[in-house]
Motif scaffolding. Structure first.
Motif, short mmCIF file in Angstrom:
data_model
loop_
_atom_site.label_atom_id
_atom_site.label_comp_id
_atom_site.label_asym_id
_atom_site.label_seq_id
_atom_site.Cartn_x
_atom_site.Cartn_y
_atom_site.Cartn_z
N ARG A 23 0.65 -1.30 -0.10
CA ARG A 23 0.18 0.44 -0.04
C ARG A 23 0.22 1.41 -0.44
NH1 ARG A 23 -2.54 -3.35 -1.93
NH2 ARG A 23 -5.07 -3.41 -0.94
N VAL A 34 3.57 2.13 -1.80
CA VAL A 34 5.17 1.96 -1.35
C VAL A 34 6.00 2.60 -2.48
CG1 VAL A 34 7.22 0.16 -1.45
CG2 VAL A 34 5.00 -0.77 -0.98
N SER A 92 7.98 5.22 1.55
CA SER A 92 6.99 5.13 2.60
C SER A 92 6.14 4.05 1.31
CB SER A 92 6.56 6.44 1.77
OG SER A 92 5.89 6.26 0.10
N THR A 146 3.28 0.61 3.01
CA THR A 146 3.63 -0.73 3.49
C THR A 146 3.28 -1.48 2.71
OG1 THR A 146 1.12 -0.33 4.40
CG2 THR A 146 2.38 0.22 5.72
N GLU A 182 2.76 -6.65 3.77
CA GLU A 182 2.22 -7.09 4.25
C GLU A 182 2.89 -7.95 3.84
OE1 GLU A 182 -1.71 -6.23 5.58
OE2 GLU A 182 -1.33 -4.65 6.50
N THR A 203 2.75 -6.78 9.20
CA THR A 203 3.77 -5.88 8.56
C THR A 203 5.02 -6.42 8.57
OG1 THR A 203 1.56 -4.63 8.99
CG2 THR A 203 3.99 -4.10 8.35
N GLY A 232 7.07 -1.28 7.02
CA GLY A 232 6.78 0.45 7.03
C GLY A 232 6.69 1.40 8.22
N VAL A 262 8.53 -0.23 11.14
CA VAL A 262 8.28 -2.01 11.72
C VAL A 262 9.35 -1.58 10.65
CG1 VAL A 262 7.37 -3.42 10.54
CG2 VAL A 262 6.28 -1.74 11.74
N TRP A 263 10.36 -2.60 10.36
CA TRP A 263 11.20 -3.46 9.39
C TRP A 263 11.47 -4.77 10.29
CZ3 TRP A 263 12.84 -3.06 4.12
CH2 TRP A 263 14.02 -3.85 4.87
#
Length: 361
Positions: A7, A9, A57, A59, A61, A66, A69, A72-73
């Motif tokens: 989403r 990306v 930029s 996210t 999944e 996820t 994002g 989050v990595w």
């Protein structure tokens, strides 16, 4: 099995943006083929999903989790994603069995059974287990690479143009074996390719990627028969493009008055006809008469270049016919169109470039 969702990306290298706010969903247990030319962002997309490249930029999944994002990595080794490269990249010092079992998490005593199971799954015989990679054909090496990817039962399999280095016969056989193996394993898969026939025949859905954006994502039959614009139509197979005028579900063009499938813009349009829709009969029995200018023979079919009798400018027209009894240059034939055609507004494409307005291409 797992669903993949991207989403918004964006991703690139340094200041160069390659993916531009892309959205994509690969449904659980299905295969999606991303079709694009060189530089369109295909491999960058796989690197983002697998974790080898951080997106700027958006996210990502995998299986509802996820993995990339804001804040989050998840590193590549913890994503449950397998990656099959173009060249297979087998370990030359290991046997086939050693390559397939490499990295299996369970005890070594269980490896042999899993290796034999996977060899059968990818269409290879058990006697190949002890051979070295250099004792295999290119197609066999790619099947071993797939078996190695499937061995730990990954949530997702990514395939980076894995058949492009094979010759024509091996490419088809290996592609079919890979498709069967993926279906049998229930794996979710994402293939990137520049080969239109490969994308259409291999996947449940086809995603057209140009200049870092998805132009159309749908079933193979839909993207081929109902492209969103003339640019996608030409990219996804051969297309005859004609100037025409549309009204009330019909379009007038050099091929006559034809029914239009899908939304029909009124006024001047660009008409798309697939060459296989143009059928040839005896002269006087079709909608129009034409003379055969040239024939390109492929065995299973042939492309016939035509001069329509009603075309004073002699713009050539292409038809695709079965190769059993193709016409010869100079023959007079009747021409008819089977099925509905597509019509696109004259003007600009979704990519922002001017549509051509030639009588035919």
């Amino acid at each position: 099995m797992s669903e993949v969702r991207l989403r918004g990306v964006t991703a690139g290298y340094g200041r160069e943006a390659v993916l531009d706010h892309v959205d994509l969903t690969v449904r659980e247990g299905t295969t999606t083929a991303v079709l694009g030319g060189s530089g369109s962002g295909k491999t960058t997309l796989l690197r983002v999903i697998s974790g080898f490249l951080r997106p700027g930029s958006g996210t990502v999944e995998v299986g509802g989790r996820t993995v990339a994002g804001p804040g989050v990595w998840v590193p590549p080794e913890r994503r449950g994603v397998a990656y099959v490269r173009q060249e297979g990249a087998l370990f030359p010092h290991l046997s086939v069995a050693g390559n397939i079992a490499f990295g299996l998490p369970w005890p070594r005593r269980r490896h042999r059974d899993r290796v034999l199971e996977l060899l059968e799954l990818v269409g290879l015989t058990a006697d190949l287990a002890d051979r070295r990679p250099d004792q295999l054909s290119g197609g066999q090496q790619q099947r071993v690479a797939l078996a190695r990817a499937l061995a730990p039962r990954p949530e997702l399999v990514l395939l980076d143009e894995p058949f492009s280095s094979l010759d024509a016969g091996l490419r088809v056989a290996t592609r079919e074996a890979t498709a069967r193996a993926l279906r049998a394993s229930g794996a979710t898969a994402l293939l990137v390719t520049h080969d239109q026939g490969e994308a259409l025949s291999f996947a449940d859905e086809v995603a057209i990627l140009t200049l870092g954006r998805f132009r159309q994502v749908d079933r193979p039959t839909v993207v081929y028969r109902e492209p969103v614009d003339a640019e996608v139509a030409e990219f996804l197979g051969d297309a005859v493009l004609l100037a025409g005028t549309a009204a009330d579900g019909l379009v007038d063009c050099r091929l006559g008055t034809l029914p239009v499938g899908g939304p029909v813009p009124s006024g001047e349009v660009q008409v798309m006809v697939r060459p296989e829709q143009i059928t040839l009969t005896e002269t006087g029995t079709g909608q129009l008469d034409a003379t055969v200018r040239a024939v390109t023979y492929f065995g299973h079919d042939a492309v016939v270049e035509l001069d329509l009798a009603n075309d004073a400018a002699h713009h050539p027209l292409r038809a695709r016919v079965i190769g059993l009894h193709p016409p010869t240059p100079g023959d007079r034939v009747g021409v008819s169109v089977v099925g509905s055609v597509r019509a696109f507004p004259r003007g600009r494409t979704a990519a922002g470039t001017d549509l051509p307005v030639a009588e035919a291409s």
